[in-house]
Write an enzyme that holds these catalytic residues in place. Structure first.
Site, PDB file in Angstrom:
ATOM      1  N   GLU A 227     -53.767 -23.980  28.331  1.00 28.71           N
ATOM      2  CA  GLU A 227     -52.990 -23.112  29.197  1.00 28.71           C
ATOM      3  C   GLU A 227     -53.809 -21.906  29.619  1.00 28.71           C
ATOM      4  O   GLU A 227     -53.258 -20.853  29.921  1.00 28.71           O
ATOM      5  CB  GLU A 227     -51.706 -22.663  28.483  1.00 28.71           C
ATOM      6  CG  GLU A 227     -51.916 -21.800  27.243  1.00 28.71           C
ATOM      7  CD  GLU A 227     -51.960 -22.617  25.990  1.00 28.71           C
ATOM      8  OE1 GLU A 227     -52.235 -23.831  26.091  1.00 28.71           O
ATOM      9  OE2 GLU A 227     -51.733 -22.054  24.898  1.00 28.71           O
TER      10      GLU A 227
ATOM     11  N   ASP B 103     -54.058 -16.432  30.311  1.00 28.66           N
ATOM     12  CA  ASP B 103     -53.479 -17.313  29.305  1.00 28.66           C
ATOM     13  C   ASP B 103     -51.956 -17.169  29.373  1.00 28.66           C
ATOM     14  O   ASP B 103     -51.425 -16.062  29.297  1.00 28.66           O
ATOM     15  CB  ASP B 103     -53.968 -16.939  27.898  1.00 28.66           C
ATOM     16  CG  ASP B 103     -53.549 -17.966  26.875  1.00 28.66           C
ATOM     17  OD1 ASP B 103     -54.296 -18.930  26.684  1.00 28.66           O
ATOM     18  OD2 ASP B 103     -52.473 -17.802  26.282  1.00 28.66           O
TER      19      ASP B 103
END
Length: 986
Positions: free
Chosen positions: A903, A860
């Site tokens: 993301e 992440d």
């Protein structure tokens, strides 16, 4: 009721109150800047129509959903931002709209559907107006009090006009149930009757010139908080305010806010002096104050705001932060150790408790010493360690027939008079006088003494002569309890003993792991005989055993109650039976209630009123009035007999955050069912992330959740409070409905679900015309090839076969490209979520079948929101694209890289153990952090946090993903830009 008000007028708060009222603490959960508040001084509180709690502070506004604070700050460059960071007050009108009064910048209305604030002009001095009070006018408009008087907002025109009254700063407004308007100013109190146009002054006691708070309770009384003369009250039929006496601060203090705290309880927030709680039935007043030695006390004594939410819980805004007191059934009270409190406990850890026949409670402490406590008045005597008693552990106490008390310590046995004035060392013939005494019991003129090494002795209390010396297998006596008939039960480190007082025969009852009906644990620390004569045995590590009888071989048989049956912990420290016959167990992780008829277990927590968790072995007693008492680290828990109701609150389920293609979308219209049409996902932003919460604030960590996307998911996905997030990416075109469910703290699902219609628009290559065109083109190509081949079949047969092969290959390549597009994230080149999960299931099945290792890394990007905020989505897309290329470049043959969130990426590593997976993850983390992209002449670089988990025996993808995701959150919490591992669940 008349008697109660006579007591109020006479200052009845000085009289002794109900049992434990002077000692019982009001326990709070405190929130501050560390928990996400934008400023540590909350000055205003409100609950909106959706159920959110709004907190106005001196540095911004926050919305609380039970898990995190969503903050709003003033930003002159951002349209629709908060108009003033100092929030003076919050008001939710009858239509459910939230109004925000600033400390200097006037008034604003929160536009929920657009998640923005709309300034409301209120006069020529706008921008310098201090809003002091707001009240509904009963017709959809508002009364607005400010530093320069009273204004009215016309609901039809939306305009604000000033009034000529009063010529003083307005600090409080109240429209009572009968329609009258009360106005409190710095110069006095006025009232305008319903239908009237003029205000009449309300006489106040001498010196009470300013009014800062007004409140009407359920019985129609008007409560008046003054700026320098404390709290006043006006009867429903009266006209003159009367002071609430008995406490100096209630006659001279400054009252900032007033709220109902219960059916017969009023809380008055005081500036600098905490909270005054008034019992309207008895007139009794008690103070709720901050105590530096108690973590769960009121955050600060300087109180600004009070709010009672729809569940009946209390919220307090003070100079020290936000304090929350959940509504409880009122059966459980907590006495917290507070050496500075007059009459409070003198130490923090009560290791032994004794309820005597005269109704008093003796407490022996871990650090030595004993307190004698009167439930109505607090501590009345104390035996200090080092003076009356040795400075060491007090293990046990027992009351003699004459009311005196024997005290067992680590350094011997002591005897104290019934008033707790003095204690002397007791000598027992043949026993070291300074040997530890760990268990005591008085029965039929015999004092039973248990120790670590000396076993069990039956002693004549007056002479110290040993009457009984039963032969036990060892010492380590923890508890002694008289049973039915001639039975004396002894719990020890080596199991349970039964002493027959008539024959002096000893039976040893030991645990047997191979026998499910045997004693469940070896170390027996708690014993109880219930009304049916059954023996209950609490053990360390084995839970609780209830003796149900004896088998054909004569051995005792037990019914086991453990963690699987609902006990909060397998260490049972104390067992008590209240006056109604209910069994209560104190454990190493909280309190449990056990129904003696069904043996059903209910674990209790702070939301139920049980603020303490870690109870001490043997620290328990039952009072003469049937209260179950438990000693714990930090204080004492008191359980009154009575029905403990099940929690049936139906909390509203709300969306707290909604992102489409990574862009935030206002949520109010979806929460209220007023959205027009479905939520549309375009091909460029084909991702959906929905965070949601059930607004049961009493114990939000115990709420349960589930979600399902109709048209995509086969079944509900259940999750807990830590993962209230539904994420979908690269959905096929079509219409869907996202359904959300939430429960209250008891796990009862709310009847109302949230439904979010979703429409996914197709990309150009997914549209029908493109597919038809491709089909027609393929058909025409086939026809042309057939005709061409027929024409030249004889003379160019070999050449035609070659061309047919080439055309066929071209068609296959086109189909392969289309298939690749369906499996690949178009921005990053990585596998999309659906393809990645399909490949993961295949590889996991192969690894489990072949016994080969497999690891999963979840990535992440750190602080990615800042990239979007500062560089826009083109910058964010460039970073994502570069990250995807880096992952693909770093991926080894056979490894699968996928983009599974906005993301968030994942890397599946077959034939890779945890050590190699960590090395690969560190290489990938360094590669991502080493690169950058250029946007508008600026280099953008990001780092990544990673969680790595190895496949365990019996794991499927969801379990492997959950453990890797937990490791990812550990990496985030540990400072980001790091790799965290979690071992497999074998």
């Amino acid at each position: 009721m008349l008697l109660g008000w006579l007591l109020l007028a006479a200052g009845a708060s000085d009289a002794a109150g109900p049992r434990w009222s002077d000692l019982a603490a009001t326990v709070f959960h405190n929130y501050g800047r560390d928990q996400g508040l934008p400023h540590p001084v909350p000055t205003a509180l409100a609950q909106d129509r959706d159920g959110f709690i709004w907190i106005g502070t001196q540095g911004g506004l926050a919305r609380w959903d039970g898990y995190r604070f969503h903050s709003y700050k003033a930003d002159p460059t951002k349209p629709g931002s908060l108009h003033d960071d100092w929030i003076q007050l919050l008001h939710v009108d009858r239509a459910g709209r939230l109004w925000v009064g600033g400390g200097a910048a006037g008034l604003a209305r929160y536009h929920a559907a657009r998640d923005r604030f709309v300034p409301v002009p209120i006069g020529p001095t706008e921008g310098r107006i201090h809003i002091g009070a707001i009240a509904d006018d009963g017709r959809g408009g508002l009364w607005i009090g400010s530093d320069d008087g009273l204004r009215h907002l016309d609901p039809a025109r939306g305009t604000v006009r000033p009034t000529t009254f009063p010529p003083a700063p307005v600090r409080a407004l109240l429209r009572e149930a009968r329609g009258a308007l009360w106005v409190g100013t710095t110069r006095g109190l006025w009232r305008r009757a319903a239908g009237a146009t003029a205000f009449a002054p309300v006489p106040l006691p001498k010196g009470a010139t300013g009014v800062g708070a007004l409140f009407q309770d359920g019985d129609g009384r008007i409560w008046v908080g003054t700026l320098r003369r404390g709290l006043l009250v006006i009867d429903p039929t009266g006209t003159a305010p009367r002071p609430i006496g008995g406490e100096a601060i209630l006659s001279t203090g400054s009252v900032s806010t007033i709220s109902a705290a219960g059916p017969h309880e009023i809380w008055a927030g005081l500036r600098g002096n905490g909270i005054a709680s008034v019992d309207t039935a008895t007139g009794r007043v008690r103070l709720i104050r901050h105590d530096r030695s108690v973590a769960n006390s009121l955050a600060h004594n300087d109180v600004w705001a009070l709010l009672r939410d729809r569940a009946g819980s209390l919220w307090v805004g003070s100079t020290g932060g936000l304090s929350y007191h959940p509504r409880t059934a009122g059966l459980i009270s907590t006495i917290l150790a507070s050496p500075g409190q007059a009459g409070g406990l003198s130490a923090s850890d009560p290791l032994s408790l004794l309820a005597t026949r005269d109704g008093r409670l003796w407490l022996g402490y871990l650090d030595g010493g004993v307190d004698l406590v009167d439930p109505a008045g607090g501590r009345i005597a104390a035996l200090r360690p080092g003076t009356s008693l040795p400075p060491d552990v007090v293990f046990a106490m027992a009351e003699a027939e004459d009311g005196s008390v024997h005290i067992g310590t680590r350094r011997g046995l002591y005897h104290a008079d019934r008033l707790g004035r003095a204690a002397r060392l007791v000598t027992i013939a043949g026993r070291d006088p300074h040997a530890a005494v760990t268990a005591l019991a008085h029965d039929a003129g015999i004092l039973w003494v248990g120790g670590d090494d000396s076993g069990l002795l039956g002693v004549a209390p007056a002479t110290g002569r040993v009457i009984f010396r039963p032969r036990l297998a060892d010492g380590g006596i923890a508890v002694i309890r008289r049973g039915k008939g001639n039975d004396l039960w002894i719990g020890s480190r080596n199991g349970l003993y039964r002493l027959d007082l008539a024959t002096r025969a000893v039976e040893h009852i030991a645990p047997d792991p191979a026998d499910a009906a045997a004693l469940p644990g070896r170390f027996v620390v708690a014993l109880l005989v219930d009304r049916q004569g059954r023996l209950w045995a609490g053990t360390f590590g084995g839970g609780l055993g209830v003796m149900t009888g004896r088998g054909a071989d004569g051995r005792p048989r037990f019914r086991k109650i453990g963690v699987a049956q609902g006990l909060p912990h397998a260490n049972v420290d104390s067992l008590q039976m209240d006056g109604a016959g209910t069994i209560w167990a104190g454990t190493d992780d909280g309190l449990a209630r056990i129904d003696p008829a069904t043996l059903a277990v209910r674990a209790l927590r702070q939301a139920d009123g049980s603020a303490l968790i870690d109870y001490f072995a043997g620290a328990g007693a039952t009072s003469a009035t049937g209260e179950a008492l438990f000693g714990a680290k930090g204080g004492v828990t008191i359980v009154r007999p009575g029905r403990l109701p099940h929690w049936t609150l139906q909390p509203p389920l709300v969306i707290t955050d909604l992102r489409v293609g990574g862009v935030s979308v206002p949520v109010a219209s979806f929460n209220r069912g007023t959205s027009i049409g479905p939520l549309t996902l375009t091909p460029e932003g084909n991702s959906l992330a929905v965070e949601f919460a059930a607004l049961d604030f009493t114990a939000p960590e115990r709420n349960r959740y589930a979600y399902r996307l109709d048209g995509f998911d086969r079944d509900w996905t259940e999750t807990d409070a830590n993962r209230r997030l539904a994420i979908y990416t690269n959905l096929p075109p079509g219409d869907y409905v996202l359904r959300l469910r939430g429960s209250n703290r008891a796990g009862v699902w709310a009847e109302r679900e949230l439904s979010l219609p979703v429409r996914v628009m197709p990309a150009w290559y997914q549209r029908l015309w493109f597919r038809l065109a491709m089909a027609v083109a393929a058909l025409l190509a086939i026809v042309a090839i057939v005709r061409w081949r027929t024409r030249y079949l004889r003379d160019r047969q070999a050449d035609l076969e070659r061309q047919i092969t080439e055309r066929t290959a071209a068609l296959r390549a086109a189909n392969d490209r289309l298939g690749q597009l369906a499996m690949t994230d178009p921005l990053t080149g990585c596998a999309n979520r659906r393809h990645f999960m399909a490949r993961a299931e295949e590889l996991i099945a192969a690894a489990q079948r072949d016994g080969q290792p497999l690891s999963l890394a979840i990535l992440d990007l750190d602080e990615f929101k800042q990239v979007n905020d500062h560089h826009g989505h083109p910058g964010g897309d460039a970073v994502l694209a570069r990250t995807g290329r880096t992952i693909l470049d770093q991926a080894a043959p056979g490894e699968v890289a996928g983009r599974i969130g906005g993301e968030e990426f994942a890397l599946l590593m077959p034939n890779t153990g945890l050590a190699d997976a960590r090395r690969r993850a560190e290489q990938l983390r360094e590669a991502i952090g080493a690169g950058s992209v250029e946007i508008d002449g600026e280099r953008i670089a990001v780092t990544t946090s990673m969680g790595v988990a190895r496949l365990g025996r019996g794991d499927d993808f969801s379990r492997l993903y959950a453990r890797a995701d937990a490791a990812l959150y550990t990496a985030k919490d540990g400072g980001r830009n790091r790799v965290e591992l979690v071992p497999p669940a074998e």
